[in-house]
Design an enzyme around this catalytic site. Structure first.
Site, short mmCIF file in Angstrom:
data_model
loop_
_atom_site.label_atom_id
_atom_site.label_comp_id
_atom_site.label_asym_id
_atom_site.label_seq_id
_atom_site.Cartn_x
_atom_site.Cartn_y
_atom_site.Cartn_z
N SER A 47 -3.21 41.14 57.89
CA SER A 47 -4.75 41.43 57.64
C SER A 47 -4.27 40.46 55.98
CB SER A 47 -4.54 42.99 57.44
OG SER A 47 -5.48 43.17 56.62
N TYR A 70 0.39 50.61 55.63
CA TYR A 70 -1.17 50.28 56.20
C TYR A 70 -0.26 48.32 55.55
CZ TYR A 70 -4.57 46.96 58.06
OH TYR A 70 -5.68 45.72 59.16
#
Length: 699
Positions: free
Chosen positions: A576, A589
């Site tokens: 990501s 995350y």
């Protein structure tokens, strides 16, 4: 006409109601009959045999009625035949070709002349078998390769057995390569023997016919049923089937485990010239053969029917299970493959002609292992599966022939002349160019979610076989992918990426289905967006378990297979933008994503000598269809940026340099670039697919 008929050894599938719907359209009835015959592999193998009908058409030039034959075109399959797959030819013009035929030495030139007999120049290309149908007087003809009939056709005493079963109602033609001359021989034997119901072609197959589609269908079934009944009455009468059992089968679980253990090595060795896909079967018929005393003798004799060895090579590679218990299994397999290649090359050298095509891939297609089963390897999964089906047909033929007489394979030179036939070579040269991922197996975690499924689809579109592993949506995803990309090319399997055993089992399924794995895409994920104070230990643990530990465990298990194959490979980790860019409410995350990215670099450094490339694709804000946006993540990100959930797509697009929304398909295309050799010399890299976020620039 009876409404139902009962057969033991063939399937009677004729539906009178369906036939009445097609009444008056002889071509539609012919297609219907063909599809029914092709639906039963006991009658003919995939793409084997051909069917025809002769009807009256109006000649578009003269306006006069003419006889036209509709026949399966070159390379088709009667089980899936449509009108578009048929050739249609003037029957009179086919007969006129007799004046142009110059003899056996000039057979091949006749194929080009078939094109001058076409009724519709836009129809499918006629096959080499066209004159076998066209020169016979019957309205409806079936030419099939039933195991029961080939067993008799490949028997030393085949003609005598034929007379014992059918008396004078069947005729025999000794082996001859298909072509115009064989059509002339068929025409001659029918003229000289009025009242025949069929002809057996030695070592090849069966011709039967009828005045109507139904009559031809019924005649074909009856002849095959009678042959199969005769064989069944003789099994085990002279001696045990295949001389009796020499080996015992392992249990189903042990067979599966042994096959999964061996297949990556077998696949790697079979892929020395081009990457192959595999198929495994432990069908009871296969086990009876591979466990038998007669295995070495019969396997060496080779197959009989041309359709068989064109798919399987003339003979298989037979392995010794005792040798597979030794320490260095790979050394044994390498030696056996080398011996097979040398044997095949010697067969080519002693059989070739001055104008023969060059030596083809000398690696085995079919590999037999007593106690375990049969492996087959080919350029794609369907061809590998069909090769196994064809060799199973060959086993059935050998079983029947040995029960009633003595099995005879084709003479080696005849087999070579079929395998390296210039017309067959021309057909191979006309095959479409392989797609960029043909012969490759992709294993995609998170494969049923939005991004994961999009990756599966792009890889399938470019020729790969795909194993989509995930926790849910498995059945619907598999059904959808197979419907759109072919039943042989997609598989789904259940997985928990935090559990090594479920990972191992899903990879075993990949190996047993396709032979191994080439590309691993770690796409499984979830997302939790919370401030530091609200992030629980459970949040931290599940993110790091799924994203980091999952990527580690999957890569570790897959690399073992990749190394066993020795074909290189590719791992792509879907991380990501958040692993590069610090943002609020994202500590767990973002940290996990950063760990994924660095693991990519570490694995790239370690696996380079194995030619295994490892790269990262960084998505950002893939909203549509993505699983991670189904929970609280979207609300968390909307709160962090002070916008509504509905405005998130526009917010993310507006903040990018390109002002574009990022879609799941965009991520899939980035994966494709890494795995299809466009970037074959790229490893340890990061490719951002985020619409352009300057803070995420790596350099």
């Amino acid at each position: 006409m009876e409404k139902t008929l009962t057969f033991q050894h063939v399937s009677y599938l004729w539906d009178e109601a369906k036939a009445l719907e097609l009444a008056g359209d002889e071509v539609a009835l012919f297609i219907y009959r063909s599809n029914l015959l092709g639906a039963d592999l006991r009658l003919t193998n995939y793409a084997g045999g051909n069917t025809s009908c002769k009807i009256t058409e109006i000649d578009p030039v003269t306006g006069q009625p003419v006889e036209v034959m509709w026949v399966k075109g070159s390379g088709g399959d009667i089980g899936t035949l449509t009108k578009a797959g048929c050739a249609n030819l003037y029957v009179e013009k086919l007969h006129q070709l007799k004046h142009r035929y110059r003899g056996l030495e000039f057979e091949d030139e006749m194929v080009a002349l078939f094109n001058h007999c076409l009724f519709d120049p836009k129809c499918a290309a006629p096959s080499i078998d066209t004159p076998l149908h066209g020169l016979l007087p019957f309205k409806h003809i079936d030419h099939l390769h039933p195991d029961a009939l080939i067993a008799i056709a490949a028997s030393k005493d085949g003609e005598q057995i034929m007379k014992e079963i059918w008396g004078d109602t069947m005729a025999w033609l000794p082996w001859q390569r298909p072509g115009f001359d064989l059509g002339l021989q068929l025409e001659k034997v029918v003229k000289e023997n009025p009242g025949l119901r069929g002809v057996i072609l030695g070592g090849h197959g069966l011709f039967t016919w009828g005045d109507t589609s139904y009559a031809s269908y019924l005649n074909t079934l009856e002849v095959i049923e009678q042959a199969a009944t005769y064989l069944e009455a003789n099994y085990g009468q002279k001696r045990p089937v295949f001389g009796g059992a020499k080996s015992e089968s392992l249990s189903p679980e042990e067979r599966r485990a042994q096959a999964a253990k061996l297949m990556p090595t077998l696949r790697g060795l079979a892929s020395q010239q081009r990457r192959m896909l595999g198929h495994f079967t432990d069908d009871a018929r296969v086990l009876e053969f591979v466990n038998s005393h007669d295995l070495p003798r019969l396997a060496r004799l080779g197959t009989s029917c041309p359709d068989h060895f064109l798919r399987t090579k003339i003979r298989p590679l037979v392995l010794d299970p005792e040798q597979l218990t030794q320490d260095d299994v790979r050394a044994y397999l390498e030696k056996e493959f080398d011996a097979y290649r040398q044997d095949y090359t010697a067969y080519y050298e002693r059989s070739k002609h001055d104008n023969s095509p060059a030596l083809r891939d000398p690696n085995p297609v079919v590999i037999l292992l007593p106690g375990v089963g049969m492996f087959s390897f080919a350029k794609d999964k369907q061809t590998a599966r069909v090769a196994a089906e064809f060799y199973t047909n060959a086993i059935n033929v050998m079983k029947g022939a040995e029960a009633v007489s003595e099995y005879q394979g084709l003479p080696e030179q005849e087999a070579f002349d079929i395998e390296y036939w210039l017309l067959e070579e021309a057909k191979l040269q006309r095959m479409p160019k392989p797609k960029s991922l043909s012969g490759q197996v992709a294993y995609v975690t998170g494969g049923t979610g939005g991004i994961g499924k999009a990756i599966c689809e792009v890889l399938l579109q470019n020729g790969a076989c795909v194993v989509a592993v995930d926790r849910d949506r498995l059945e619907e995803t598999q059904t959808d992918l197979r419907k759109r990309y072919g039943k042989d090319n997609a598989l789904t399997a259940s997985i928990n990426v935090t559990d090594a055993e479920t990972i191992a089992e899903s990879l075993r399924q990949s190996v047993l289905q396709f032979g191994g794995v080439d590309t691993v895409v770690n796409c499984a994920g979830l997302s939790i967006s919370k401030p530091l104070a609200d992030t629980t230990q459970a949040d931290w643990d599940i993110l790091n378990d799924v994203l980091v530990k999952g990527q580690f465990l999957v890569s570790q298990a897959a690399v073992e297979i990749l190394r066993q194959q020795k074909l290189g490979g590719s791992i792509v980790n879907i991380a990501s933008k958040n692993g590069l860019v610090a943002g609020p409410n994202n500590v767990a995350y973002g940290t996990a994503k950063a760990a994924q990215q660095h693991m990519t670099r570490l694995l790239a450094a370690e696996l380079g000598p194995d030619r295994i490339r490892v790269n990262t694709v960084n998505p950002d804000a893939v909203l549509r269809g993505s699983k991670i946006w189904e929970g609280d993540w979207a609300a968390g990100r909307a709160k962090a940026y002070g916008v509504s959930v509905e405005d998130l797509p526009a917010h993310y697009a507006k903040r990018t340099l390109l002002g574009e929304e990022v879609l799941a398909e965009d991520i899939a295309k980035a994966v494709l670039v890494f795995v299809d050799d466009q970037l074959a010399k790229s490893t340890g890299n990061i490719l951002n697919v985020d619409g352009g976020v300057a803070m995420a620039f790596v350099r």
